[in-house]
Design a protein around this motif. Structure first.
Motif, PDB file in Angstrom:
ATOM      1  N   ARG A 172       0.840  -1.180   0.000  1.00  0.00           N
ATOM      2  CA  ARG A 172       0.000   0.000   0.000  1.00  0.00           C
ATOM      3  C   ARG A 172       0.887   1.246   0.000  1.00  0.00           C
ATOM      4  NH1 ARG A 172      -5.221  -1.872   1.505  1.00  0.00           N
ATOM      5  NH2 ARG A 172      -5.232  -3.997   0.662  1.00  0.00           N
ATOM      6  N   PRO A 173       0.420   2.334  -0.604  1.00  0.00           N
ATOM      7  CA  PRO A 173       1.256   3.538  -0.706  1.00  0.00           C
ATOM      8  C   PRO A 173       1.472   4.208   0.650  1.00  0.00           C
ATOM      9  CG  PRO A 173      -0.946   3.973  -1.538  1.00  0.00           C
ATOM     10  CD  PRO A 173      -0.884   2.496  -1.286  1.00  0.00           C
ATOM     11  N   ILE A 174       2.626   4.870   0.786  1.00  0.00           N
ATOM     12  CA  ILE A 174       2.948   5.678   1.957  1.00  0.00           C
ATOM     13  C   ILE A 174       2.780   7.135   1.558  1.00  0.00           C
ATOM     14  CG2 ILE A 174       4.735   6.339   3.612  1.00  0.00           C
ATOM     15  CD1 ILE A 174       5.958   3.583   3.263  1.00  0.00           C
ATOM     16  N   GLU A 175       1.852   7.791   2.186  1.00  0.00           N
ATOM     17  CA  GLU A 175       1.500   9.160   1.822  1.00  0.00           C
ATOM     18  C   GLU A 175       2.717  10.085   1.906  1.00  0.00           C
ATOM     19  OE1 GLU A 175      -1.623  12.668   3.277  1.00  0.00           O
ATOM     20  OE2 GLU A 175      -1.548  10.717   4.283  1.00  0.00           O
ATOM     21  N   GLY A 176       2.848  10.950   0.888  1.00  0.00           N
ATOM     22  CA  GLY A 176       3.931  11.931   0.877  1.00  0.00           C
ATOM     23  C   GLY A 176       5.244  11.395   0.359  1.00  0.00           C
ATOM     24  N   THR A 177       5.259  10.142  -0.072  1.00  0.00           N
ATOM     25  CA  THR A 177       6.477   9.532  -0.596  1.00  0.00           C
ATOM     26  C   THR A 177       6.140   8.766  -1.870  1.00  0.00           C
ATOM     27  OG1 THR A 177       6.327   7.335   0.442  1.00  0.00           O
ATOM     28  CG2 THR A 177       7.145   9.144   1.815  1.00  0.00           C
ATOM     29  N   ASN A 178       7.187   8.262  -2.510  1.00  0.00           N
ATOM     30  CA  ASN A 178       7.027   7.356  -3.646  1.00  0.00           C
ATOM     31  C   ASN A 178       7.224   5.913  -3.215  1.00  0.00           C
ATOM     32  OD1 ASN A 178       6.625   9.359  -5.761  1.00  0.00           O
ATOM     33  ND2 ASN A 178       8.766   9.927  -5.387  1.00  0.00           N
ATOM     34  N   MET A 179       7.031   5.654  -1.933  1.00  0.00           N
ATOM     35  CA  MET A 179       7.268   4.332  -1.375  1.00  0.00           C
ATOM     36  C   MET A 179       5.948   3.630  -1.092  1.00  0.00           C
ATOM     37  SD  MET A 179      10.300   5.371   1.309  1.00  0.00           S
ATOM     38  CE  MET A 179      10.739   3.683   1.643  1.00  0.00           C
ATOM     39  N   GLN A 180       6.042   2.319  -0.956  1.00  0.00           N
ATOM     40  CA  GLN A 180       4.925   1.484  -0.539  1.00  0.00           C
ATOM     41  C   GLN A 180       5.411   0.555   0.566  1.00  0.00           C
ATOM     42  OE1 GLN A 180       4.170  -0.335  -4.406  1.00  0.00           O
ATOM     43  NE2 GLN A 180       2.331   0.918  -4.657  1.00  0.00           N
TER      44      GLN A 180
END
Length: 753
Positions: A399-407
């Protein structure tokens, strides 16, 4: 041709100089910087982390490693620097002109003289090693640091459900509605979403086991009553739980029995299926005044309960956070630490409630706690042997991590993030990387670029506190600060947990997430946060990575391998000052196998970390049976604590282990003083010692303050070594079978941040 030569020569010179400048700039942009100290030590300075810039003053902190000439492995630490800078706007470079190093801490070196030598070396050498910081990079780092600070302050400080009891009680936490799964070893259904032992017996009744007592209820959530004659088929469950607890740090039946004030009877059971905290007194609150303050404290409680007589408001300290109310049963509200009454800072060191000073802004204890929270625990990781084991409940679900391009992955007990086309995980403080979510995993040599901006509302927030320092062909030097274990700097103090409730994974298995509330977490200046006193009598059915039934049960307190130490009960003395605290008067319990304070690297066989037991300056392996020296119960282990098995302090580098008194001090002007039998003397240019003039009380005051700080530091170090939480014996984790859920599909899972 001559004109051609004249043209070619300047071009050649220009090209040469340009190349030289480029090489120099490239060298100055490479990290770490290396300083060769006069004592033969090699000091490596890692890229600075700017914290403040105003005019020509730059404040930054930086990791460093110190490798002595007689040691093949470096010691890591952190130093704080205030630098005068010069900027070149044409080249957009920042140069360090003058530096001052007010603080330096190493992970395993408390020698004051050595620390001062390193600080002096850094102050003289830093401007000479050619540190040039690109201005744009500096501004970007400051912006990033500001963003990190903003994120770090974005904790959830809303109070949990706070319950008050006036008789011995235990808070039993269940993570949501009870989920049952058959335990094949016990032959009964058990509640899997709780660290407590709750089973449904064949008679349909629910039984709770803790502190070697059984309780009975018609529902998993109670109400529970003592079961004085439990069914015989529960005996094997009690034996399994007792055996697991007896093998854990923080539980020792002999030391518990020797504690006259420890409560071992039946307790009232309070069950909560939501984040909650329990505060309690033994009878009606016995409020006792604290000298020279307007504060009263509850003397018949092991919680931190205060009453401010000026405002008639109660104050409690829970997980490092202050809450206030006009009644113990009232509506508690969060109050920032900077807004509590000023009299809290007047609590005397050495008094019964001085433990809260670490949560009172501006106190020495609070400042030291903040510094300690930034000191890494380090390890040297074997690139060829280190391995990670990541298992998912079904196909990997990111699932996406808000404010980043990470999951981040939600259906695993591991902490896995995706960044770009790579997958990263941290297992027991070691970074790994893979091109697929299922591995194979190899030791990482760099972290994901956006790891530092993960918001605290995500359960993988603590990964930002695990660092990679240096890389060689065979080893990677890594480390983590206490943030990895849920200790965070929050404004002027440290707190436990982010305050957020992280929803667990529910599918075929149950995977818990770190909790802030529910375990009466208390701060100790020697080893950080510990589980509250009332849980130290064997209430949990998991601990220190030990799984006593078919499933992996870690994750309640951070990394799945981790369980914080217990806070022993009761605490009759203060943490600070000359009394040295109750911990200095307890039996020392050192379990066999690996030593585990908060150094989770001890669970790994593929790293080298600083925890070797030193006995008269040599490593020893104590036999696996229990010894009794001076009433100290000591069990087998290997760790470094610079004391012998009799619990006596030993200076590690002194001939014949002679303890040398450290009574020589200097002031900022370079004057040298000594304390000779309570009388201060100054060294003169004639190499004589002369009494300090009593007409200068400020000099004596400063000297006594310095000596008190040194003694306090030495006392803390010695007390810590003599009272380090015991190690544990843990079985190999089996995350793929850990803690089953109540359904076989994924439709009923709960996820989120």
């Amino acid at each position: 041709m001559k004109n051609l030569r004249l043209i070619v020569l300047p071009l050649f010179v220009f090209t040469f100089l340009s190349s030289f400048t480029s090489i120099k700039a490239q060298n100055n942009s490479e990290w770490p910087k290396v300083i060769s100290a006069n004592d033969g030590s090699i000091v490596k300075i890692y890229q600075p982390q700017p914290e403040y810039l105003s005019g020509d003053i730059l404040k930054f902190r930086s990791a460093l490693s110190v490798q002595s000439s007689n040691n093949s492995d470096p010691i890591f630490g952190t130093f704080w620097c205030v630098a005068t800078i010069a900027t070149d706007r044409d080249s957009r470079l920042v140069h360090l002109i003058n530096t001052r190093v007010p603080n330096l801490k190493l992970s395993s070196d408390s020698d004051v003289n050595h620390i001062n030598y390193l600080k002096t070396t850094l102050e003289s050498q830093l401007p000479q090693v050619g540190i040039e910081i690109p201005m744009d990079e500096l501004l970007t780092q400051l912006d990033n640091n500001a963003e990190q600070n903003k994120l770090a302050q974005n904790f959830d400080n809303n109070p949990p459900k706070i319950i008050y009891a006036s008789k011995p009680s235990i808070l039993v936490l269940i993570d949501g509605e009870p989920k049952m799964q058959k335990n094949p070893n016990w032959g009964l259904d058990a509640v899997v979403n709780s660290p407590f032992t709750i089973v449904r017996n064949i008679d349909g009744q629910f039984y709770l086991y803790g502190a070697k007592h059984w309780y009975k209820a018609s529902s998993a959530t109670g109400p529970y009553q003592p079961a004085y004659n439990p069914p015989a088929n529960l005996n094997k469950i009690a034996s399994a739980v007792n055996a697991a607890n007896d093998a854990q740090a923080g539980y020792s039946s002999s030391s518990d029995k020797s504690d006259d004030n420890g409560y071992t009877g039946y307790s009232d059971i309070i069950v909560s299926t939501q984040p909650a905290e329990l505060i309690q007194t033994n009878g009606q609150p016995n409020m006792v005044p604290i000298d020279n303050t307007s504060l009263l404290y509850a003397a018949n409680s092991n919680n931190d309960i205060f009453l401010d007589t000026n405002s008639q408001q109660y104050y409690i300290l829970v997980s490092g956070r202050w809450f206030t109310s006009n009644s113990l049963n009232g509506n508690w509200k969060y109050i920032p630490a900077s807004n509590i009454p000023a009299d809290f800072a007047k609590i005397p060191e050495g008094s019964p409630k001085d433990n809260v000073l670490a949560s009172v802004p501006g106190t020495y204890a609070a400042k030291e706690a903040i510094l300690d929270a930034q000191i890494p625990q380090t390890a040297k990781v074997d690139r060829n042997k280190a391995a990670a084991d990541v298992t998912y409940d079904g196909e990997p679900d990111f699932r996406p991590i808000e404010g980043t391009n990470m999951q981040y992955a939600i259906n695993t007990s591991s902490s896995v993030v995706r960044y770009g086309n790579l997958y990263y995980t941290v297992e027991s403080g070691v970074w790994f990387v893979s091109s697929t979510p299922n591995g194979p995993w190899s030791v990482a040599t760099e972290r994901p670029a956006e790891i530092d901006i993960i918001p605290p509302s995500y359960p993988v927030y603590n990964l930002k506190y695990v660092y990679i320092y240096d890389v060689t062909p065979d080893w990677v030097y890594m480390g983590y600060t206490p943030g990895y274990l849920n200790t965070f700097v929050y404004g002027p103090t440290v707190v436990y947990g982010t305050g957020y409730y992280y929803r667990p994974w529910w599918g075929n298995y149950y995977y818990p997430r770190p909790f802030t509330w529910g375990f009466n977490m208390m701060y100790n200046p020697w080893y950080g946060w510990g589980v509250g006193f009332n849980y130290s009598f064997g209430w949990f059915n998991v601990g220190f990575g030990t799984t006593i039934w078919n499933g992996w049960a870690g994750g309640w307190w951070g990394p799945r391998i981790y369980h914080p130490p217990y806070c022993w009960s009761p605490r009759n003395y203060g943490f600070y000052g000359r009394n040295a605290g109750f911990y200095a008067r307890r039996s020392v319990v050192i379990n066999n196998n690996r030593f585990v304070t908060n150094n989770i690297y001890n669970y790994r066989h593929d790293v080298i970390t600083n925890n070797r037991f030193v006995y008269n300056n040599r490593n020893v392996n104590i036999r696996n049976d229990r010894y009794n020296y001076n009433n100290n119960n000591i069990r087998n282990n290997n760790f470094e604590n610079n004391r012998n098995v009799r619990g006596e302090h030993v200076q590690p580098n002194m001939p014949n282990n002679v303890v040398r008194e450290n009574n020589i001090l200097s002031d900022r002007q370079g004057n040298v003083y000594r304390n000779e039998q309570g009388r201060w003397e100054q060294r003169t240019p004639q190499r004589q010692w002369t009494p300090v003039n009593n007409n200068h009380p400020e000099v004596i005051h400063n000297l006594e303050r310095q000596q008190a700080m040194q003694q306090r530091g030495q006392m803390r170090f010695q007390n810590f070594q003599m009272n380090r939480p015991a190690p544990v014996q843990r079985s190999a984790p089996a995350p793929s079978r850990g803690g089953g859920g109540g359904n076989n599909g994924r439709g009923n899972n709960r996820w989120g941040h």
